[in-house]
Design a protein around this motif. Structure first.
Motif, PDB file in Angstrom:
ATOM      1  N   ILE A   1      17.890 -13.667   1.456  1.00  0.00           N
ATOM      2  CA  ILE A   1      16.969 -14.626   1.915  1.00  0.00           C
ATOM      3  C   ILE A   1      16.617 -14.177   3.254  1.00  0.00           C
ATOM      4  N   PRO A   2      15.437 -14.152   3.665  1.00  0.00           N
ATOM      5  CA  PRO A   2      14.904 -13.895   4.793  1.00  0.00           C
ATOM      6  C   PRO A   2      15.747 -14.724   6.154  1.00  0.00           C
TER       7      PRO A   2
ATOM      8  N   ARG B   1       8.081 -21.369   2.869  1.00  0.00           N
ATOM      9  CA  ARG B   1       7.172 -20.049   2.437  1.00  0.00           C
ATOM     10  C   ARG B   1       8.027 -19.434   1.335  1.00  0.00           C
ATOM     11  N   THR B   2       9.306 -19.070   1.438  1.00  0.00           N
ATOM     12  CA  THR B   2       9.936 -18.426   0.573  1.00  0.00           C
ATOM     13  C   THR B   2      11.541 -18.651   0.436  1.00  0.00           C
ATOM     14  N   THR B   3      12.215 -18.571  -0.640  1.00  0.00           N
ATOM     15  CA  THR B   3      13.735 -18.336  -0.591  1.00  0.00           C
ATOM     16  C   THR B   3      14.131 -17.004  -1.105  1.00  0.00           C
ATOM     17  N   THR B   4      14.213 -17.060  -2.641  1.00  0.00           N
ATOM     18  CA  THR B   4      14.446 -15.986  -3.223  1.00  0.00           C
ATOM     19  C   THR B   4      13.491 -15.515  -4.285  1.00  0.00           C
ATOM     20  N   PRO B   5      13.390 -14.264  -4.716  1.00  0.00           N
ATOM     21  CA  PRO B   5      12.307 -14.016  -5.923  1.00  0.00           C
ATOM     22  C   PRO B   5      12.812 -14.591  -7.315  1.00  0.00           C
TER      23      PRO B   5
ATOM     24  N   PRO C   1       7.981 -19.233 -10.969  1.00  0.00           N
ATOM     25  CA  PRO C   1       7.325 -19.989  -9.567  1.00  0.00           C
ATOM     26  C   PRO C   1       8.179 -20.981  -9.119  1.00  0.00           C
ATOM     27  N   LYS C   2       8.152 -21.163  -7.854  1.00  0.00           N
ATOM     28  CA  LYS C   2       8.935 -22.257  -7.477  1.00  0.00           C
ATOM     29  C   LYS C   2       8.601 -22.744  -6.146  1.00  0.00           C
ATOM     30  N   VAL C   3       9.195 -23.748  -5.476  1.00  0.00           N
ATOM     31  CA  VAL C   3       8.806 -24.152  -4.049  1.00  0.00           C
ATOM     32  C   VAL C   3      10.088 -24.792  -3.500  1.00  0.00           C
ATOM     33  N   ALA C   4      10.401 -24.503  -2.269  1.00  0.00           N
ATOM     34  CA  ALA C   4      11.592 -25.240  -1.663  1.00  0.00           C
ATOM     35  C   ALA C   4      11.222 -26.140  -0.646  1.00  0.00           C
ATOM     36  N   PHE C   5      11.883 -27.209  -0.459  1.00  0.00           N
ATOM     37  CA  PHE C   5      11.335 -28.073   0.678  1.00  0.00           C
ATOM     38  C   PHE C   5      12.549 -28.913   1.430  1.00  0.00           C
TER      39      PHE C   5
ATOM     40  N   TRP D   1      17.096 -27.466  -7.789  1.00  0.00           N
ATOM     41  CA  TRP D   1      18.521 -27.150  -7.522  1.00  0.00           C
ATOM     42  C   TRP D   1      18.658 -26.991  -5.666  1.00  0.00           C
ATOM     43  N   GLU D   2      19.794 -27.321  -5.412  1.00  0.00           N
ATOM     44  CA  GLU D   2      20.142 -27.304  -3.941  1.00  0.00           C
ATOM     45  C   GLU D   2      19.904 -25.706  -3.492  1.00  0.00           C
ATOM     46  N   CYS D   3      19.587 -25.380  -2.656  1.00  0.00           N
ATOM     47  CA  CYS D   3      19.206 -23.992  -2.033  1.00  0.00           C
ATOM     48  C   CYS D   3      20.318 -23.822  -1.114  1.00  0.00           C
ATOM     49  N   HIS D   4      21.047 -22.402  -1.363  1.00  0.00           N
ATOM     50  CA  HIS D   4      22.079 -22.019  -0.628  1.00  0.00           C
ATOM     51  C   HIS D   4      21.589 -20.743   0.501  1.00  0.00           C
ATOM     52  N   PRO D   5      22.276 -20.602   1.658  1.00  0.00           N
ATOM     53  CA  PRO D   5      21.698 -19.438   2.358  1.00  0.00           C
ATOM     54  C   PRO D   5      22.423 -18.061   1.945  1.00  0.00           C
TER      55      PRO D   5
END
Length: 138
Positions: A45-46, A82-86, A90-94, A37-41
């Motif tokens: 999120i930190p 390193r992280t996006t949301t909990p 498990p996942k990884v964002a890039f 999925w596409e990540c949204h701010p």
């Protein structure tokens, strides 16, 4: 530089894959389970990661184990976040612009494998193995 169209092309080649538009952008599912999925701010999120998401196209994918995601971040911290949301662990964002085409295909396919039922994985493997054995037997 990879794009969402590259993710779409890879996902379209996976059995049972379905693209949907969500509140956070585009996402890909198999049997109603998200795998990319596409990540949204989002506000949760930190701040440092949210700043990246606000300026760059970032995609997240499921991984088999949290340790796999941590290892990717440690190996290529300029590519993997390193992280996006909990959620959806498990996942990884890039960073999509920083990923190679081969690595993108591997990440999306592996994420699909994490979520796909065995019969779809078997179908995919049968097609992949058939494509590899195009040499005539002697």
């Amino acid at each position: 530089m990879a794009t969402l169209d590259d993710v779409r092309r890879i996902a379209d080649s996976l059995p049972g894959s379905e693209e949907r538009t969500t509140t956070g952008g585009i996402a890909w599912f198999v049997r109603r389970k998200p795998y990319a999925w596409e990540c949204h701010p989002w506000p949760s999120i930190p701040d440092d990661i949210r700043a990246i998401l606000a300026t760059e196209l970032v995609v997240a994918v499921k991984v088999a184990d949290r340790i796999d995601g941590i290892a990717l971040v440690q190996m290529e911290p300029d590519v993997f976040l390193r992280t996006t949301t909990p959620w959806s662990e498990p996942k990884v964002a890039f960073r999509l612009a920083a990923i190679t085409a081969d690595h993108l295909a591997e990440l999306v396919t592996d994420a699909w494998r994490v979520q796909a039922p065995k019969y779809l994985r078997d179908e995919f493997d049968a097609v992949a193995n058939g494509a590899e054995s195009t040499e005539p037997e002697v």
